[in-house]
Structures are given as C-alpha cells and as structure tokens.
Design a protein around this motif. Structure first.
Motif, PDB file in Angstrom:
ATOM      1  N   ALA A 117       0.735  -1.259  -0.112  1.00  0.00           N
ATOM      2  CA  ALA A 117      -0.027   0.080   0.028  1.00  0.00           C
ATOM      3  C   ALA A 117       0.916   1.215   0.035  1.00  0.00           C
ATOM      4  O   ALA A 117       0.583   2.336   0.787  1.00  0.00           O
ATOM      5  CB  ALA A 117      -0.883   0.006   1.294  1.00  0.00           C
ATOM      6  N   SER A 154      -3.754  -7.831   2.606  1.00  0.00           N
ATOM      7  CA  SER A 154      -4.941  -7.074   2.414  1.00  0.00           C
ATOM      8  C   SER A 154      -6.168  -7.967   2.952  1.00  0.00           C
ATOM      9  O   SER A 154      -7.255  -7.512   3.324  1.00  0.00           O
ATOM     10  CB  SER A 154      -5.528  -6.828   0.951  1.00  0.00           C
ATOM     11  N   ASP A 166      -1.635  -9.245  -1.406  1.00  0.00           N
ATOM     12  CA  ASP A 166      -2.925 -10.012  -1.630  1.00  0.00           C
ATOM     13  C   ASP A 166      -3.228 -10.517   0.080  1.00  0.00           C
ATOM     14  O   ASP A 166      -4.173 -10.355   0.684  1.00  0.00           O
ATOM     15  CB  ASP A 166      -2.961 -11.118  -2.444  1.00  0.00           C
TER      16      ASP A 166
END
Length: 79
Positions: A12, A48, A45
C-alpha cells in the motif's frame, strides 16, 4: 533449521520487511507460481486479507494451508 530470512516488500505504498524461515518463503514462492503472480503481489494480497493478524503469522498460516490443500489433493487422486 536456518534462521529467519528478511525480505523487503512494498505494501500500500509503504516499504516494510517480512522475516520468515526459508522453508516458508519457498512455499510462498510456490503459491505465487500457482497463482501466476509475483511473490510481491502474493504478499500484498495476503496483507489485504489478514485482518488483525500479524503479517508474518498470516503468511505462515497461509503457507501451511496451501501445503495441506496440496496434500489433500494428492490423497484424493490416490483413492
């Protein structure tokens, strides 16, 4: 068993590092190959989806689940 191996990843937009045993890194690399994505994309991934879990812990649990699912698939083929 060797110690932890640290790898830097960008999550991010923030640089961070993840320290795991080499055996877990090997499984994560296999997971990424199976999904046809980069290791960095796989880590992003997992990040998240980890919720409140620590990233390294979630990576280990995800690697374990992957290995277990592969083992179950092999058992089903033998039956």
């Amino acid at each position: 068993m060797p110690g932890l191996k640290k790898r830097s990843v960008n999550l991010a937009g923030h640089a961070t590092s993840v320290a795991l045993e080499p055996e877990f890194w090997a499984v994560l690399e296999s997971m990424a190959q199976d999904k046809r994505i980069s290791l960095a994309a796989l880590i992003a991934d997992l990040d998240s989806r980890r919720g409140e879990s620590l990233l390294a812990s979630f990576c280990r649990l995800s690697a374990l689940a992957f290995v277990q699912s592969k083992g179950a698939a092999v058992k089903r083929k033998k039956v």
